[in-house]
Design an enzyme around this catalytic site. Structure first.
Site, PDB file in Angstrom:
ATOM      1  N   ASP A  35       0.837  -1.206   0.000  1.00 56.90           N
ATOM      2  CA  ASP A  35       0.000   0.000   0.000  1.00 56.90           C
ATOM      3  C   ASP A  35       0.868   1.251   0.000  1.00 56.90           C
ATOM      4  O   ASP A  35       1.567   1.538   0.984  1.00 56.90           O
ATOM      5  CB  ASP A  35      -0.897  -0.031   1.246  1.00 56.90           C
ATOM      6  CG  ASP A  35      -2.020   0.994   1.191  1.00 56.90           C
ATOM      7  OD1 ASP A  35      -1.933   1.925   0.372  1.00 56.90           O
ATOM      8  OD2 ASP A  35      -2.975   0.870   1.958  1.00 56.90           O
ATOM      9  N   ASP A  36       0.860   1.982  -1.103  1.00 55.51           N
ATOM     10  CA  ASP A  36       1.615   3.233  -1.234  1.00 55.51           C
ATOM     11  C   ASP A  36       3.131   3.021  -1.313  1.00 55.51           C
ATOM     12  O   ASP A  36       3.906   3.903  -0.945  1.00 55.51           O
ATOM     13  CB  ASP A  36       1.331   4.206  -0.069  1.00 55.51           C
ATOM     14  CG  ASP A  36      -0.087   4.718  -0.049  1.00 55.51           C
ATOM     15  OD1 ASP A  36      -0.866   4.367  -0.953  1.00 55.51           O
ATOM     16  OD2 ASP A  36      -0.433   5.464   0.889  1.00 55.51           O
ATOM     17  N   CYS A  43      -6.371   4.235  -3.329  1.00 51.38           N
ATOM     18  CA  CYS A  43      -6.542   2.876  -2.802  1.00 51.38           C
ATOM     19  C   CYS A  43      -7.716   2.073  -3.344  1.00 51.38           C
ATOM     20  O   CYS A  43      -7.528   1.027  -3.972  1.00 51.38           O
ATOM     21  CB  CYS A  43      -6.652   2.935  -1.282  1.00 51.38           C
ATOM     22  SG  CYS A  43      -5.194   3.602  -0.458  1.00 51.38           S
ATOM     23  N   ARG A  47      -7.674  -1.269  -6.030  1.00 47.27           N
ATOM     24  CA  ARG A  47      -8.002  -2.632  -5.598  1.00 47.27           C
ATOM     25  C   ARG A  47      -9.150  -3.220  -6.409  1.00 47.27           C
ATOM     26  O   ARG A  47      -9.169  -4.415  -6.726  1.00 47.27           O
ATOM     27  CB  ARG A  47      -8.316  -2.613  -4.100  1.00 47.27           C
ATOM     28  CG  ARG A  47      -7.085  -2.357  -3.285  1.00 47.27           C
ATOM     29  CD  ARG A  47      -7.333  -1.762  -1.899  1.00 47.27           C
ATOM     30  NE  ARG A  47      -6.113  -1.086  -1.511  1.00 47.27           N
ATOM     31  CZ  ARG A  47      -5.075  -1.705  -0.953  1.00 47.27           C
ATOM     32  NH1 ARG A  47      -5.156  -2.996  -0.673  1.00 47.27           N
ATOM     33  NH2 ARG A  47      -3.979  -1.040  -0.663  1.00 47.27           N
ATOM     34  N   LYS A 102      -5.540  -5.541   4.043  1.00 50.19           N
ATOM     35  CA  LYS A 102      -6.414  -4.402   3.790  1.00 50.19           C
ATOM     36  C   LYS A 102      -7.397  -4.702   2.664  1.00 50.19           C
ATOM     37  O   LYS A 102      -6.994  -5.106   1.568  1.00 50.19           O
ATOM     38  CB  LYS A 102      -5.561  -3.181   3.436  1.00 50.19           C
ATOM     39  CG  LYS A 102      -6.363  -1.967   3.011  1.00 50.19           C
ATOM     40  CD  LYS A 102      -5.452  -0.802   2.697  1.00 50.19           C
ATOM     41  CE  LYS A 102      -6.215   0.362   2.076  1.00 50.19           C
ATOM     42  NZ  LYS A 102      -5.352   1.524   1.799  1.00 50.19           N
ATOM     43  N   HIS A 140     -10.689  -2.506   1.782  1.00 53.76           N
ATOM     44  CA  HIS A 140     -10.991  -1.168   1.265  1.00 53.76           C
ATOM     45  C   HIS A 140     -11.875  -1.158   0.024  1.00 53.76           C
ATOM     46  O   HIS A 140     -11.711  -0.326  -0.869  1.00 53.76           O
ATOM     47  CB  HIS A 140      -9.711  -0.376   1.014  1.00 53.76           C
ATOM     48  CG  HIS A 140      -9.902   1.083   1.276  1.00 53.76           C
ATOM     49  ND1 HIS A 140      -8.874   1.994   1.274  1.00 53.76           N
ATOM     50  CD2 HIS A 140     -11.024   1.806   1.584  1.00 53.76           C
ATOM     51  CE1 HIS A 140      -9.333   3.201   1.545  1.00 53.76           C
ATOM     52  NE2 HIS A 140     -10.648   3.110   1.735  1.00 53.76           N
ATOM     53  N   SER A 151      -8.216   1.753   5.072  1.00 51.64           N
ATOM     54  CA  SER A 151      -6.875   2.265   5.349  1.00 51.64           C
ATOM     55  C   SER A 151      -6.639   2.420   6.852  1.00 51.64           C
ATOM     56  O   SER A 151      -7.565   2.650   7.631  1.00 51.64           O
ATOM     57  CB  SER A 151      -6.671   3.617   4.657  1.00 51.64           C
ATOM     58  OG  SER A 151      -6.671   3.470   3.263  1.00 51.64           O
ATOM     59  N   HIS A 172       1.345   2.318   4.035  1.00 50.63           N
ATOM     60  CA  HIS A 172       0.425   3.446   4.177  1.00 50.63           C
ATOM     61  C   HIS A 172       0.678   4.127   5.521  1.00 50.63           C
ATOM     62  O   HIS A 172       0.907   3.471   6.531  1.00 50.63           O
ATOM     63  CB  HIS A 172      -1.016   2.930   4.102  1.00 50.63           C
ATOM     64  CG  HIS A 172      -2.062   3.995   3.945  1.00 50.63           C
ATOM     65  ND1 HIS A 172      -2.436   4.819   4.986  1.00 50.63           N
ATOM     66  CD2 HIS A 172      -2.812   4.363   2.880  1.00 50.63           C
ATOM     67  CE1 HIS A 172      -3.381   5.652   4.558  1.00 50.63           C
ATOM     68  NE2 HIS A 172      -3.626   5.390   3.273  1.00 50.63           N
ATOM     69  N   ASP A 224      -0.235  -0.868  -4.816  1.00 56.04           N
ATOM     70  CA  ASP A 224      -1.534  -0.359  -5.274  1.00 56.04           C
ATOM     71  C   ASP A 224      -1.450   0.989  -5.953  1.00 56.04           C
ATOM     72  O   ASP A 224      -2.322   1.358  -6.731  1.00 56.04           O
ATOM     73  CB  ASP A 224      -2.535  -0.308  -4.110  1.00 56.04           C
ATOM     74  CG  ASP A 224      -2.204   0.755  -3.069  1.00 56.04           C
ATOM     75  OD1 ASP A 224      -1.028   1.176  -2.953  1.00 56.04           O
ATOM     76  OD2 ASP A 224      -3.126   1.155  -2.327  1.00 56.04           O
ATOM     77  N   ASN A 225      -0.437   1.759  -5.676  1.00 51.00           N
ATOM     78  CA  ASN A 225      -0.224   3.064  -6.327  1.00 51.00           C
ATOM     79  C   ASN A 225       1.108   3.623  -5.865  1.00 51.00           C
ATOM     80  O   ASN A 225       1.857   2.961  -5.129  1.00 51.00           O
ATOM     81  CB  ASN A 225      -1.362   4.057  -6.023  1.00 51.00           C
ATOM     82  CG  ASN A 225      -1.739   4.160  -4.571  1.00 51.00           C
ATOM     83  OD1 ASN A 225      -2.837   3.766  -4.169  1.00 51.00           O
ATOM     84  ND2 ASN A 225      -0.838   4.669  -3.742  1.00 51.00           N
ATOM     85  N   LYS A 279       1.304   9.491  -5.293  1.00 47.72           N
ATOM     86  CA  LYS A 279      -0.065   9.102  -5.024  1.00 47.72           C
ATOM     87  C   LYS A 279      -1.008  10.279  -5.276  1.00 47.72           C
ATOM     88  O   LYS A 279      -0.651  11.424  -5.018  1.00 47.72           O
ATOM     89  CB  LYS A 279      -0.160   8.648  -3.568  1.00 47.72           C
ATOM     90  CG  LYS A 279      -1.541   8.288  -3.075  1.00 47.72           C
ATOM     91  CD  LYS A 279      -1.477   7.846  -1.617  1.00 47.72           C
ATOM     92  CE  LYS A 279      -2.852   7.495  -1.095  1.00 47.72           C
ATOM     93  NZ  LYS A 279      -2.803   6.951   0.280  1.00 47.72           N
TER      94      LYS A 279
END
Length: 456
Positions: A35-36, A75, A79, A128, A130, A153, A237, A289-290, A310
């Protein structure tokens, strides 16, 4: 249109010889989704301070994609795209979802887990989610047999309407009454098993370790049957947390500690596969994810040499590290600069497992030719382009080396081969290319919005 297997899978041996034989066993699939995590935040992608020996070794034993994209720079949409093989607006998840608010990934969508259940797979989601925290949107309603993780998150709060386990563990002075209050308690998030809260607030410093233990247990329990394991890590994250074994150990501060613990987690999963002799029948994919949350300073990652982060449709917001490994099927030490995306995982997995996909429009493509090392294989986006959405707004397209980005501030054209950092806008010098790409954007966006998925 249903996905049909029409040709034999091409396998590349370690000696480089091609074989037309298709595996008779159903391959296991593991997707490890951080995540991130920024493009640079892996050793083999150029991190100067963060040590990731397990990911580096994974690349040495598999393939590294240098031009791999998430389908969103935030996010929830990212996903949704991963699990459905479609751009987020097509499946109705263009924005970030929040606790205690309506909305989520419609459970009529066919996810990777749904698809593999039809082929007899055992499925688990760890980490996660989300994609909606109401009961109808949770993983157990989206094809997953089991769920263990946080529903959104880690900087969010708890849904006061959540179903609570009878033996829930309350921490930090919380009670059932405080959980039920309509009060925002940022960074205090619940840990869930299946559809129940089992810990509130969760001790976030233990999350990576506990997710890893859960993943290893799932693999061991399902070693004799085909499985799909989706490990969606909470980190990195913000807020960042690392366990005592990793905190304070990295040369890159807390962010580095977190990434190095994630690398350990990946290593434990790979080690488990090897110990159980499952590595020759398991496709393992690592990606993010990004892009990184660079506005968080030292707590954010790095997308260098890319520009952006992001929330943006610049390369740094959506181009992410990707490594895949499958012993005996993916040539060790492979590298490709062909454009591919998280949306391609569903149709690729469908190809490998003889599974059928939805008859609804889908954007992802089968990238097994790229993964397996077919030197003649082209990017599935070579002709039609890859599109960069910011929520429901189409801001950019990439076709070959050219990228056109249109925002309210400017029209910018970049040659990504010559200018990976998107520093030089060459739109004025290439009006024909701008016009062609702009036409592609207009037509694609209109088509997508006319063919968004409809539900009963």
């Amino acid at each position: 249109m249903k996905f049909v297997i029409s040709i034999l899978t091409v396998f590349l041996s370690y000696t480089g010889a091609l074989s037309a034989q298709k595996t008779t066993a159903k391959p296991n699939v593991i997707i490890f989704f951080t995540d991130d995590q920024g493009y640079q935040d892996v050793g083999v992608f150029g991190s100067p301070l963060i040590k990731t020996p397990n990911l580096d070794n994974m690349a040495a034993n598999g393939i590294k994609f240098t031009d791999f994209y998430a389908a969103s720079s935030i996010c929830s949409p990212s996903r949704a795209a991963l699990l459905t093989g479609s751009y987020p607006p097509r499946v109705g998840v263009p924005k970030v979802l929040w606790p205690n608010l309506p909305g989520g990934l419609n459970n009529q969508e066919l996810t990777i887990a749904d698809m593999l259940k039809t082929k007899g797979y055992n499925t688990a989601c760890i980490g996660k989610w989300h994609l909606g925290d109401e009961a109808q949107y949770l993983p157990t309603k989206q094809g997953f047999d089991s769920y263990y993780g946080i529903p959104f998150s880690n900087d969010m709060s708890v849904n006061p309407k959540s179903k609570v386990s009878e033996d829930i563990l309350f921490r930090e002075g919380m009670t059932i009454d405080s959980l039920r209050e309509e009060k925002w308690r940022g960074r205090r998030v619940p840990l869930m098993r299946q559809d129940e809260v089992i810990e509130y607030p969760v001790d976030q410093s233990t999350l990576t370790k506990r997710y890893t233990e859960e993943a290893v247990s799932f693999i061991k329990e399902n070693k004799d049957e085909p499985f799909f394991l989706y490990v969606a890590q909470t980190m990195p994250h913000v807020p960042l947390y690392a366990s005592p074994d990793f905190k304070g150990k990295s040369a890159r501060g807390l962010y580095g500690d977190v990434i190095e613990e994630l690398d350990w987690s990946m290593g434990e999963i790979l080690k488990t596969l090897e110990s159980l002799n499952l590595d020759e029948n398991t496709l393992v994919v690592f990606t993010s994810d990004n892009g990184p949350w660079t506005k968080k300073g030292e707590e954010g990652g790095s997308a260098l040499p890319l520009r952006g982060h992001k929330f943006e449709t610049l390369e740094g917001g959506m181009r992410v590290p990707m490594i895949a490994q499958w012993k005996g099927k993916i040539k060790p030490g492979s590298v490709t600069d062909k454009v591919a995306s998280t949306m391609d995982l569903l149709p690729t997995i469908a190809y490998l497992t003889d599974a059928e996909v939805s008859d609804k429009p889908m954007d992802g493509k089968n990238i097994w030719p790229l993964l397996s090392g077919n030197e003649k294989a082209n990017s599935p986006y070579e002709k039609e382009g890859f599109y960069y959405y910011k929520e429901s707004t189409l801001e950019a397209v990439r076709k070959g080396d050219w990228k056109l980005r249109i925002t309210k501030d400017c029209v910018a054209l970049y040659n990504l081969k010559e200018d990976i950092s998107e520093n030089t806008n060459v739109a004025a010098a290439n009006p024909k290319i701008v016009k062609k790409l702009q036409k592609m954007m207009t037509e694609f966006d209109a088509d997508l919005k006319a063919n968004q998925h409809q539900y009963n």
